[in-house]
Design an enzyme around this catalytic site. Structure first.
Site, PDB file in Angstrom:
ATOM      1  N   LYS A   1     111.501  19.858  74.065  1.00  0.00           N
ATOM      2  CA  LYS A   1     112.784  20.258  74.672  1.00  0.00           C
ATOM      3  C   LYS A   1     112.884  21.770  74.918  1.00  0.00           C
ATOM      4  O   LYS A   1     113.975  22.314  75.083  1.00  0.00           O
ATOM      5  CB  LYS A   1     114.002  19.783  73.859  1.00  0.00           C
ATOM      6  CG  LYS A   1     113.995  18.331  73.430  1.00  0.00           C
ATOM      7  CD  LYS A   1     113.462  17.388  74.458  1.00  0.00           C
ATOM      8  CE  LYS A   1     114.331  17.246  75.695  1.00  0.00           C
ATOM      9  NZ  LYS A   1     113.601  16.440  76.733  1.00  0.00           N
ATOM     10  N   SER A   2     111.716  22.414  74.970  1.00  0.00           N
ATOM     11  CA  SER A   2     111.709  23.865  75.179  1.00  0.00           C
ATOM     12  C   SER A   2     111.373  24.252  76.616  1.00  0.00           C
ATOM     13  O   SER A   2     111.297  25.449  76.929  1.00  0.00           O
ATOM     14  CB  SER A   2     110.688  24.510  74.234  1.00  0.00           C
ATOM     15  OG  SER A   2     110.992  24.198  72.904  1.00  0.00           O
TER      16      SER A   2
ATOM     17  N   ASN B   1     107.994  20.441  80.498  1.00  0.00           N
ATOM     18  CA  ASN B   1     107.719  19.852  81.818  1.00  0.00           C
ATOM     19  C   ASN B   1     107.891  20.860  82.941  1.00  0.00           C
ATOM     20  O   ASN B   1     107.169  20.816  83.940  1.00  0.00           O
ATOM     21  CB  ASN B   1     108.597  18.620  82.032  1.00  0.00           C
ATOM     22  CG  ASN B   1     108.124  17.470  81.172  1.00  0.00           C
ATOM     23  OD1 ASN B   1     107.143  16.820  81.471  1.00  0.00           O
ATOM     24  ND2 ASN B   1     108.790  17.260  80.040  1.00  0.00           N
ATOM     25  N   TRP B   2     108.786  21.791  82.767  1.00  0.00           N
ATOM     26  CA  TRP B   2     108.948  22.857  83.761  1.00  0.00           C
ATOM     27  C   TRP B   2     107.646  23.675  83.842  1.00  0.00           C
ATOM     28  O   TRP B   2     107.137  23.955  84.930  1.00  0.00           O
ATOM     29  CB  TRP B   2     110.129  23.749  83.367  1.00  0.00           C
ATOM     30  CG  TRP B   2     110.547  24.737  84.387  1.00  0.00           C
ATOM     31  CD1 TRP B   2     110.147  24.781  85.702  1.00  0.00           C
ATOM     32  CD2 TRP B   2     111.448  25.837  84.211  1.00  0.00           C
ATOM     33  NE1 TRP B   2     110.760  25.837  86.331  1.00  0.00           N
ATOM     34  CE2 TRP B   2     111.552  26.489  85.435  1.00  0.00           C
ATOM     35  CE3 TRP B   2     112.178  26.311  83.110  1.00  0.00           C
ATOM     36  CZ2 TRP B   2     112.367  27.616  85.601  1.00  0.00           C
ATOM     37  CZ3 TRP B   2     112.990  27.419  83.275  1.00  0.00           C
ATOM     38  CH2 TRP B   2     113.079  28.063  84.510  1.00  0.00           C
TER      39      TRP B   2
ATOM     40  N   HIS C   1     102.372  19.070  71.687  1.00  0.00           N
ATOM     41  CA  HIS C   1     103.516  19.472  70.862  1.00  0.00           C
ATOM     42  C   HIS C   1     103.049  19.735  69.421  1.00  0.00           C
ATOM     43  O   HIS C   1     103.876  19.868  68.527  1.00  0.00           O
ATOM     44  CB  HIS C   1     104.566  18.354  70.796  1.00  0.00           C
ATOM     45  CG  HIS C   1     105.343  18.143  72.063  1.00  0.00           C
ATOM     46  ND1 HIS C   1     105.813  19.169  72.837  1.00  0.00           N
ATOM     47  CD2 HIS C   1     105.761  16.994  72.671  1.00  0.00           C
ATOM     48  CE1 HIS C   1     106.476  18.670  73.868  1.00  0.00           C
ATOM     49  NE2 HIS C   1     106.454  17.360  73.800  1.00  0.00           N
TER      50      HIS C   1
ATOM     51  N   ARG D   1     112.196  28.539  73.036  1.00  0.00           N
ATOM     52  CA  ARG D   1     113.534  28.461  73.630  1.00  0.00           C
ATOM     53  C   ARG D   1     114.563  28.597  72.511  1.00  0.00           C
ATOM     54  O   ARG D   1     114.276  28.166  71.365  1.00  0.00           O
ATOM     55  CB  ARG D   1     113.689  27.094  74.325  1.00  0.00           C
ATOM     56  CG  ARG D   1     114.995  26.922  75.058  1.00  0.00           C
ATOM     57  CD  ARG D   1     115.122  25.545  75.686  1.00  0.00           C
ATOM     58  NE  ARG D   1     116.278  25.494  76.570  1.00  0.00           N
ATOM     59  CZ  ARG D   1     116.770  24.392  77.108  1.00  0.00           C
ATOM     60  NH1 ARG D   1     116.186  23.220  76.868  1.00  0.00           N
ATOM     61  NH2 ARG D   1     117.827  24.429  77.894  1.00  0.00           N
TER      62      ARG D   1
ATOM     63  N   SER E   1     119.604  19.840  73.609  1.00  0.00           N
ATOM     64  CA  SER E   1     118.766  19.107  74.559  1.00  0.00           C
ATOM     65  C   SER E   1     118.137  17.893  73.862  1.00  0.00           C
ATOM     66  O   SER E   1     118.109  16.783  74.409  1.00  0.00           O
ATOM     67  CB  SER E   1     117.683  20.047  75.097  1.00  0.00           C
ATOM     68  OG  SER E   1     116.862  19.396  76.009  1.00  0.00           O
TER      69      SER E   1
ATOM     70  N   TYR F   1     111.743  30.368  77.508  1.00  0.00           N
ATOM     71  CA  TYR F   1     112.450  29.610  78.545  1.00  0.00           C
ATOM     72  C   TYR F   1     113.485  30.530  79.201  1.00  0.00           C
ATOM     73  O   TYR F   1     113.675  30.501  80.419  1.00  0.00           O
ATOM     74  CB  TYR F   1     113.141  28.420  77.868  1.00  0.00           C
ATOM     75  CG  TYR F   1     113.998  27.560  78.762  1.00  0.00           C
ATOM     76  CD1 TYR F   1     113.476  26.440  79.399  1.00  0.00           C
ATOM     77  CD2 TYR F   1     115.348  27.861  78.961  1.00  0.00           C
ATOM     78  CE1 TYR F   1     114.274  25.645  80.204  1.00  0.00           C
ATOM     79  CE2 TYR F   1     116.146  27.075  79.770  1.00  0.00           C
ATOM     80  CZ  TYR F   1     115.607  25.972  80.395  1.00  0.00           C
ATOM     81  OH  TYR F   1     116.397  25.182  81.204  1.00  0.00           O
TER      82      TYR F   1
ATOM     83  N   SER G   1     109.168  23.930  92.037  1.00  0.00           N
ATOM     84  CA  SER G   1     109.365  23.713  90.595  1.00  0.00           C
ATOM     85  C   SER G   1     110.809  24.020  90.186  1.00  0.00           C
ATOM     86  O   SER G   1     111.115  24.085  88.990  1.00  0.00           O
ATOM     87  CB  SER G   1     108.415  24.591  89.765  1.00  0.00           C
ATOM     88  OG  SER G   1     108.687  25.952  90.000  1.00  0.00           O
TER      89      SER G   1
ATOM     90  N   ARG H   1     117.995  17.690  82.729  1.00  0.00           N
ATOM     91  CA  ARG H   1     119.402  17.402  82.410  1.00  0.00           C
ATOM     92  C   ARG H   1     120.340  18.489  82.919  1.00  0.00           C
ATOM     93  O   ARG H   1     120.977  18.341  83.945  1.00  0.00           O
ATOM     94  CB  ARG H   1     119.518  17.213  80.883  1.00  0.00           C
ATOM     95  CG  ARG H   1     120.823  16.624  80.386  1.00  0.00           C
ATOM     96  CD  ARG H   1     120.838  16.598  78.866  1.00  0.00           C
ATOM     97  NE  ARG H   1     120.717  17.940  78.303  1.00  0.00           N
ATOM     98  CZ  ARG H   1     121.746  18.723  77.969  1.00  0.00           C
ATOM     99  NH1 ARG H   1     122.970  18.277  78.094  1.00  0.00           N
ATOM    100  NH2 ARG H   1     121.541  19.942  77.493  1.00  0.00           N
TER     101      ARG H   1
ATOM    102  N   GLY I   1     119.432  22.225  82.329  1.00  0.00           N
ATOM    103  CA  GLY I   1     118.578  23.369  82.668  1.00  0.00           C
ATOM    104  C   GLY I   1     119.296  24.706  82.532  1.00  0.00           C
ATOM    105  O   GLY I   1     119.086  25.614  83.331  1.00  0.00           O
TER     106      GLY I   1
HETATM  107  P1  A3P Z   1     118.308  20.583  78.951  1.00  0.00           P
HETATM  108  O1  A3P Z   1     118.324  19.277  78.228  1.00  0.00           O
HETATM  109  O2  A3P Z   1     118.956  21.693  78.166  1.00  0.00           O
HETATM  110  O3  A3P Z   1     118.836  20.513  80.325  1.00  0.00           O
HETATM  111  P2  A3P Z   1     111.013  19.547  77.812  1.00  0.00           P
HETATM  112  O4  A3P Z   1     110.334  19.475  79.130  1.00  0.00           O
HETATM  113  O5  A3P Z   1     110.287  20.401  76.821  1.00  0.00           O
HETATM  114  O6  A3P Z   1     111.351  18.198  77.285  1.00  0.00           O
HETATM  115  O7  A3P Z   1     112.376  20.333  78.024  1.00  0.00           O
HETATM  116  C1  A3P Z   1     113.449  19.736  78.680  1.00  0.00           C
HETATM  117  C2  A3P Z   1     114.464  20.792  79.028  1.00  0.00           C
HETATM  118  O8  A3P Z   1     113.944  21.615  80.105  1.00  0.00           O
HETATM  119  C3  A3P Z   1     115.757  20.180  79.543  1.00  0.00           C
HETATM  120  O9  A3P Z   1     116.801  21.040  79.088  1.00  0.00           O
HETATM  121  C4  A3P Z   1     115.553  20.257  81.055  1.00  0.00           C
HETATM  122  O10 A3P Z   1     116.742  20.177  81.794  1.00  0.00           O
HETATM  123  C5  A3P Z   1     114.882  21.624  81.180  1.00  0.00           C
HETATM  124  N1  A3P Z   1     114.170  21.757  82.475  1.00  0.00           N
HETATM  125  C6  A3P Z   1     113.286  20.917  83.015  1.00  0.00           C
HETATM  126  N2  A3P Z   1     112.892  21.349  84.230  1.00  0.00           N
HETATM  127  C7  A3P Z   1     113.552  22.510  84.454  1.00  0.00           C
HETATM  128  C8  A3P Z   1     113.584  23.435  85.547  1.00  0.00           C
HETATM  129  N3  A3P Z   1     112.865  23.261  86.640  1.00  0.00           N
HETATM  130  N4  A3P Z   1     114.386  24.505  85.432  1.00  0.00           N
HETATM  131  C9  A3P Z   1     115.132  24.702  84.316  1.00  0.00           C
HETATM  132  N5  A3P Z   1     115.137  23.865  83.256  1.00  0.00           N
HETATM  133  C10 A3P Z   1     114.362  22.771  83.324  1.00  0.00           C
END
Ligand code: A3P
Length: 286
Positions: free
Chosen positions: A44-45, A48-49, A100, A122, A130, A185, A219, A248, A250
């Site tokens: 959740k940091s 995936n971004w 992870h 993050r 998150s 982040y 992205s 979610r 972001g």
């Molecule tokens: P939130 O739940 O606070 O929105 P992970 O990929 O480690 O699981 O992290 C998920 C978090 O990264 C989520 O945070 C998600 O919305 C955020 N995220 C994913 N893609 C993003 C992007 N392109 N820009 C900003 N935040 C992003």
């Protein structure tokens, strides 16, 4: 039960996604190659971004790859059951990998390799919120009844991948290595262009300005939310029976919409105690 943890070396892993032998093999036998680029995070940091950005850097901004292959296949998780299968079938060439794992369980072979690790940190209060929204209806852990309950579990490290504090402390000890880049982040949100340029420099990749524009465009939060190969709408429904909102909010500081002042102050106190040795400017918690 699906929601049970698999405990390995004191760390709870979602039993649905992990097998003891895969975690052990990741640590003891996995051969990291010098050309590997590995995204490492506490969940959740912004994992995936970062993966999306790295895919686009490698393709010079061309979205064909990110639009045709699920994100978990483009940069598989080293320690996960599915990830280790995908990695075994990967073709030759530079690999994008994800993990992870806390440092003490990360592949030992990394320590003598030139592979590059990007570790994303993050603000843990945003990670907590998150995580709550991500796990609360999932089959990856016992579902918390409230944010307050999840908050308690998070502080105790009784959540998937264990303690955030221990994960960050462990990986921060690697930050002086030439082949480890620690990024936040928050920095990525604040100035995505400069941070992506920093990543390119770390990887020794040069992008033309218009290629960099494409990386940023493809992205972006909105682009990822709409990309079915990246938004987890194709993920196995048995993990998330009611669906999952991976992309979610972001936001930086979404915790302010969810935690009470008392919860935030108590969290900050624990944060200061547990991370006393780390320069505060390196760690976001405000
Ligand atoms: P939130 O739940 O606070 O929105 P992970 O990929 O480690 O699981 O992290 C998920 C978090 O990264 C989520 O945070 C998600 O919305 C955020 N995220 C994913 N893609 C993003 C992007 N392109 N820009 C900003 N935040 C992003």
């Amino acid at each position: 039960m699906a929601e049970d943890y698999l405990w390995y070396a004191g760390i709870p892993f979602p039993a649905m996604l992990y097998k003891m032998e895969d975690i052990k093999a990741a640590h003891e036998q996995f051969v990291v190659k010098d050309e590997d680029i590995i995204t490492v995070t506490y969940p959740k940091s912004g994992t995936n971004w970062m993966i999306e950005i790295l895919c686009l850097i490698l393709s010079k901004g061309d979205p064909e790859w990110i639009h045709s292959v699920p994100i978990w296949e483009r940069s598989p998780w080293i320690e996960a059951e599915l990830g280790s299968k995908i990695i075994r079938d990967m073709k030759e060439g530079p690999r994008l990998l994800t993990s992870h794992l806390p440092i003490q369980l990360f592949p030992k072979s990394f320590l003598t390799s030139k592979a590059k690790v990007i570790y994303i940190i993050r603000n843990p209060k945003d990670v907590l919120v998150s995580g709550y929204y991500f796990y609360r209806h999932s089959k990856l852990m016992k579902n918390p009844e409230s944010l307050q309950q999840f908050y308690g579990w998070f502080i105790q490290g009784n959540v998937p991948y264990g303690s955030w504090f221990a994960h960050v402390l462990g990986w921060m000890s690697m930050r002086e290595r030439e082949n480890v880049l620690v990024l936040s982040y928050e920095a990525l949100k604040k100035d995505t262009r400069s941070t992506v340029k920093r990543i390119c420099q770390f990887l020794g990749k040069k992008l033309e300005p218009e290629e960099l524009d494409l990386v940023l465009e493809n992205s972006s939060f909105q682009a990822m939310k709409e990309n079915k190969m990246s938004n987890y709408s194709l993920s196995d429904r048995s993990y998330f029976p009611t669906g999952v909102e991976m992309i979610r909010r972001g936001m930086v500081g979404d915790w302010k919409n969810h935690l009470t002042v008392t919860q935030a102050e108590a969290f900050d106190k624990i944060f200061r105690e547990k991370l006393a040795g780390i320069p505060p400017e390196l760690l976001p918690c405000d």
